[in-house]
Design a protein around this motif. Structure first.
Motif: not given
Length: 352
Positions: A226-227, A289-295, A307-308, A336-337
């Motif tokens: 899902i991440g 996109a990473d930040r949106i995934s985290v949020e 995601i990381g 990035r991670r």
């Protein structure tokens, strides 16, 4: 017989609308050109310089002098034609550029600089305009064409059990519901990736595709799956895919401007699945996109660092130089991670 001071060059004369040719000589009286056959007789072609078309000199290609009546005189004696033209104040531009190399170098530099300016400033500006004015019907057309192309050339039907697909879809809908587009804005598709292996990507209209191989790589870790999908939601939310497609089409247009027609390049890029799979997002787009995934993951009560962890798993299993097309278009570096982990800490602490 004409006197030598009137003679320009020997060649062959072609009557109007005929492929027949006869040996002849090109002569001039002032700025009036005329052709007389070697066999003698009256001139067979006559015309003033202003009404006569003389082809530009290009290397050793024979020169063509076309008269108003359609008749044609052809000669290999380019030097003689150039000499006569110079006497009457005319020069062959193409040949002069070939002969005078500094001008050619300057011309090439000018083209390169112009192309660079278009790429740097014009293409991005036009991309933003195109994104703003693109109606939903166009993004749906792009997505349907791309997915159809991939289904025909790359993908096959998912081998994932129906129950597993339903489980993933339900978890995905929980996260998608928290996005600005909502659940209705996304359509998740399962495919067997085959040659592209573990992969997930988003199309401009909100169509998402995830392969069986990526799900298998997650090894039962639902947050990881899902991440990745939340990351793809981020690309749709920020319209990264649409921008990349338009940017690629813009580059095709730039190549056409410089090199000439390259066929239906723009349409191929907008609807061809293979073209889409080769596009990689910019570093800024990936970070967004990473930040949106985290949020989204944090809002849904899931692991915001998923995601990381997935990127780490992907590199561990396939290596930094692995064959995964996902890794090539979504590079997962340690830096990035670390950024993902730092943003997750901020979100968990109540920041944004």
């Amino acid at each position: 017989m004409a006197s030598d001071d009137k003679r320009i060059a020997s060649g062959r004369w072609h009557p109007p609308g005929s492929s027949r040719s006869e040996p002849a000589v090109l002569l001039a009286e002032g700025k009036t050109l005329f052709v007389r056959l070697d066999a003698g007789g009256d001139p067979v072609s006559l015309g003033d310089l202003a009404r006569t078309e003389i082809s530009a000199r290009v290397g050793r290609i024979p020169r063509r002098i076309t008269f108003a009546d359609g008749s044609l005189f052809e000669t290999d004696d380019n030097d003689a034609v150039d000499l006569w033209l110079r006497k009457h104040g005319k020069k062959g531009g193409v040949h002069e550029m070939e002969r005078f190399h500094p001008r050619l170098v300057a011309f090439v530099i000018a083209v390169v600089v112009l192309a660079g300016l278009i790429y740097r400033y014009a293409v991005p500006a036009l991309v933003e305009v195109a994104v703003l004015v693109t109606p939903p019907a166009v993004t749906q057309w792009m997505a349907s064409g791309t997915l159809l192309s991939l289904d025909q050339a790359v993908f096959s039907e998912s081998r994932l059990p129906e129950a597993r697909q339903t489980e993933i879809l339900e978890a995905f809908n929980q996260v998608a519901a928290l996005s600005s587009r909502g659940t209705a804005g996304y359509n998740l598709n399962f495919r067997y990736g085959g040659p592209i292996g573990p992969n997930a990507f988003a199309l401009p209209d909100g169509t998402l595709v995830i392969t069986d191989e990526l799900i298998e790589l997650a090894d039962g870790d639902m947050d990881m799956i899902i991440g990745v999908l939340a990351h793809e939601i981020g690309h749709v939310e920020e319209e990264h895919s649409l921008r990349q497609l338009y940017r690629a089409a813009g580059m095709a247009g730039l190549i056409m401007l410089i090199a000439g027609d390259i066929g239906a390049a723009g349409e191929d890029i907008l609807t061809n699945g293979a073209a889409l799979m080769s596009l990689s997002h910019s570093r800024n787009a990936e970070n967004e996109a990473d930040r949106i995934s985290v949020e989204l993951m944090a809002k849904a009560g899931r692991d915001p660092r998923a995601i990381g962890r997935f990127f780490a798993r992907l590199e561990e299993k396939l290596g930094l130089d692995g064959d995964s097309s996902f890794l090539s278009t979504h590079p997962g570096t340690s830096e990035r991670r670390e950024a993902i982990d730092n943003h997750a800490k901020t979100v968990e602490a109540g920041g944004s």
